[in-house]
Design a protein around this motif. Structure first.
Motif, PDB file in Angstrom:
ATOM      1  N   ARG A  62       0.811  -1.216   0.000  1.00 23.98           N
ATOM      2  CA  ARG A  62       0.000   0.000   0.000  1.00 23.98           C
ATOM      3  C   ARG A  62       0.844   1.267   0.000  1.00 23.98           C
ATOM      4  N   ARG A  63       2.036   1.214   0.639  1.00 23.82           N
ATOM      5  CA  ARG A  63       2.781   2.456   0.860  1.00 23.82           C
ATOM      6  C   ARG A  63       4.164   2.469   0.220  1.00 23.82           C
ATOM      7  N   GLY A  64       4.553   1.390  -0.417  1.00 25.64           N
ATOM      8  CA  GLY A  64       5.856   1.374  -1.071  1.00 25.64           C
ATOM      9  C   GLY A  64       7.023   1.421  -0.105  1.00 25.64           C
ATOM     10  N   LEU A  65       6.897   0.727   1.040  1.00 25.32           N
ATOM     11  CA  LEU A  65       7.948   0.711   2.055  1.00 25.32           C
ATOM     12  C   LEU A  65       8.620  -0.658   2.103  1.00 25.32           C
ATOM     13  N   PRO A  66       9.865  -0.720   2.591  1.00 23.98           N
ATOM     14  CA  PRO A  66      10.487  -2.033   2.804  1.00 23.98           C
ATOM     15  C   PRO A  66       9.683  -2.844   3.822  1.00 23.98           C
ATOM     16  N   VAL A  67       9.802  -4.154   3.725  1.00 27.82           N
ATOM     17  CA  VAL A  67       9.151  -5.059   4.675  1.00 27.82           C
ATOM     18  C   VAL A  67      10.243  -5.746   5.484  1.00 27.82           C
ATOM     19  N   TYR A  68      10.072  -5.759   6.802  1.00 24.16           N
ATOM     20  CA  TYR A  68      11.012  -6.429   7.697  1.00 24.16           C
ATOM     21  C   TYR A  68      10.257  -7.535   8.422  1.00 24.16           C
ATOM     22  N   GLY A  69      10.841  -8.731   8.462  1.00 21.89           N
ATOM     23  CA  GLY A  69      10.126  -9.841   9.066  1.00 21.89           C
ATOM     24  C   GLY A  69      11.016 -10.770   9.864  1.00 21.89           C
ATOM     25  N   LEU A  70      10.405 -11.393  10.856  1.00 19.77           N
ATOM     26  CA  LEU A  70      11.047 -12.460  11.612  1.00 19.77           C
ATOM     27  C   LEU A  70      10.163 -13.688  11.470  1.00 19.77           C
ATOM     28  N   ARG A  71      10.665 -14.679  10.728  1.00 13.90           N
ATOM     29  CA  ARG A  71       9.915 -15.921  10.520  1.00 13.90           C
ATOM     30  C   ARG A  71      10.262 -16.877  11.659  1.00 13.90           C
ATOM     31  N   LEU A  72       9.287 -17.119  12.504  1.00 13.24           N
ATOM     32  CA  LEU A  72       9.513 -17.972  13.664  1.00 13.24           C
ATOM     33  C   LEU A  72       9.498 -19.441  13.247  1.00 13.24           C
ATOM     34  N   PRO A  73      10.230 -20.277  13.953  1.00 12.53           N
ATOM     35  CA  PRO A  73      10.199 -21.703  13.609  1.00 12.53           C
ATOM     36  C   PRO A  73       8.821 -22.283  13.879  1.00 12.53           C
ATOM     37  N   PRO A  74       8.447 -23.336  13.164  1.00 15.27           N
ATOM     38  CA  PRO A  74       7.132 -23.942  13.399  1.00 15.27           C
ATOM     39  C   PRO A  74       6.919 -24.268  14.870  1.00 15.27           C
ATOM     40  N   GLY A  75       5.777 -23.843  15.400  1.00 15.59           N
ATOM     41  CA  GLY A  75       5.428 -24.127  16.784  1.00 15.59           C
ATOM     42  C   GLY A  75       5.790 -23.043  17.771  1.00 15.59           C
ATOM     43  N   ALA A  76       6.617 -22.058  17.374  1.00 16.24           N
ATOM     44  CA  ALA A  76       7.055 -21.020  18.311  1.00 16.24           C
ATOM     45  C   ALA A  76       6.100 -19.834  18.368  1.00 16.24           C
ATOM     46  N   GLY A  77       5.275 -19.652  17.349  1.00 12.37           N
ATOM     47  CA  GLY A  77       4.409 -18.481  17.283  1.00 12.37           C
ATOM     48  C   GLY A  77       3.498 -18.284  18.484  1.00 12.37           C
ATOM     49  N   PRO A  78       2.811 -19.328  18.954  1.00  9.59           N
ATOM     50  CA  PRO A  78       1.911 -19.125  20.093  1.00  9.59           C
ATOM     51  C   PRO A  78       2.613 -18.594  21.339  1.00  9.59           C
ATOM     52  N   GLU A  79       3.856 -19.018  21.557  1.00  3.90           N
ATOM     53  CA  GLU A  79       4.605 -18.527  22.718  1.00  3.90           C
ATOM     54  C   GLU A  79       4.900 -17.038  22.571  1.00  3.90           C
ATOM     55  N   VAL A  80       5.215 -16.609  21.356  1.00  2.47           N
ATOM     56  CA  VAL A  80       5.556 -15.206  21.118  1.00  2.47           C
ATOM     57  C   VAL A  80       4.314 -14.320  21.140  1.00  2.47           C
ATOM     58  N   PHE A  81       3.237 -14.788  20.537  1.00  5.41           N
ATOM     59  CA  PHE A  81       2.068 -13.925  20.355  1.00  5.41           C
ATOM     60  C   PHE A  81       0.996 -14.103  21.421  1.00  5.41           C
TER      61      PHE A  81
END
Length: 245
Positions: A62-81
Motif C-alpha cells: 500500500r505504501r511502497g515501504l520495505p518489509v522487515y520480518g522475523l519468521r519464527l520456527p514452526p510451533g514457536a508463534g503461540p509462545e511469542v504472540f
C-alpha cells in the motif's frame, strides 16, 4: 516466493529467520506460500502478525515501504504472540490486538529509530521475540515441549506418516492433532502437506526436474505434485519455480 528484492539471514532467535524485502511500488501484489510458520512483520509501516497459512496469501503493497520480518520456527508463534496458532490461521492481525499497545508502540519507535540511523531494524524484532520465548527454552517443561514439536516437524518433513509420528512421540493421534492445531494452526496432515510442498519447490528450484522431484519428495508422480501445489499455492509448480531464488 523469493526474488531479487528479498534477503534473509539466520536469526539469533533459535530456529528463526530474519528477512527483508526491498520497497516495491504501491499496488504491487505478491503471493505468500504456506510454510508452517508464523511471522512478526513491519509491513506497510505497521507491526503485523502473519498467522499460519493453509493457502497462498495475496500480499498487496500500500505504501511502497520495505518489509522487515522475523519468521519464527514452526510451533514457536503461540509462545511469542500469546494465542493458539489456530486462532490466527489464514489471517494478518495487527500486533496490538495481541500485545499491550504500549509494548507495540515502543517496538515500532525503536525500529523507526534504527531505520533512520541505517541500522538493522530486525534486531528489535529479534529482541522482542527472544524475551517472549525465554519460557520456551528456559524451563525443563518448556524445553520438553519445544523438543516434542521439533521432533514432530522433523518427522513429518522427512515423510513419516501421522500415525507413526504420533507413536514416536508417545501421543495418540487425537492428542497429536490437538497439539499440532494449537502449535501450528492445523493438524499434522495439513502440516505434512505444507512441509512437503516447500521441500519439493526448493528441490525443483535447485534444478531437479519436476518428475524426479515428485518421486524424491513422496508424491505418486508429477501430476500428484502439480495437484497438491495448485491446491496449496493456487498456481502450478513450474510458475512458482520460475520466480524462486
Amino acid at each position: 516466493m523469493l526474488g531479487p528484492m528479498y534477503e534473509e539471514r539466520a536469526s539469533r532467535v533459535r530456529g528463526a529467520v530474519a528477512w527483508t524485502r526491498a520497497a516495491a511500488p504501491p499496488g504491487t501484489t505478491g503471493r505468500v506460500l504456506p510454510d508452517g510458520c508464523m511471522d512478526l512483520l513491519l509491513w506497510n509501516g505497521e507491526l503485523v502478525v502473519a498467522g499460519p497459512d493453509t493457502r497462498a496469501h495475496p500480499a498487496v503493497e500500500r505504501r511502497g515501504l520495505p518489509v522487515y520480518g522475523l519468521r519464527l520456527p514452526p510451533g514457536a508463534g503461540p509462545e511469542v504472540f500469546g494465542a493458539p496458532a489456530w486462532q490466527l490461521r489464514d489471517q494478518r492481525v495487527p500486533l496490538d490486538a495481541l500485545w499491550p499497545a504500549a509494548a507495540v508502540r515502543t517496538l515500532g519507535e525503536r525500529m523507526g529509530e534504527r531505520i533512520d540511523r541505517a541500522a538493522d531494524p530486525l534486531a528489535e524484532l529479534e529482541s522482542a521475540a527472544a524475551v517472549r520465548l525465554a519460557g520456551r527454552y528456559g524451563t525443563a517443561g518448556g524445553r520438553r515441549d519445544a523438543a516434542l514439536l521439533e521432533t514432530v516437524v522433523a518427522r513429518l518433513r522427512g515423510g513419516a506418516g501421522v500415525a507413526p509420528t504420533a507413536r514416536y512421540v508417545n501421543l495418540s493421534e487425537r492428542q497429536l492433532y490437538r497439539r499440532c492445531r494449537d502449535a501450528f494452526g492445523y493438524g499434522p496432515k495439513t502440516l505434512a502437506r505444507v512441509l512437503r510442498m516447500q521441500r519439493a519447490l526448493r528441490m525443483a528450484a535447485s534444478g531437479v526436474p519436476l518428475a524426479e522431484t515428485a518421486l524424491r519428495t513422496g508424491y505418486a508422480d508429477q501430476a500428484h505434485l502439480s495437484r497438491e501445489v495448485r491446491a496449496l499455492a493456487g498456481v502450478p509448480p513450474a510458475e512458482l519455480v520460475c520466480g524462486w531464488g
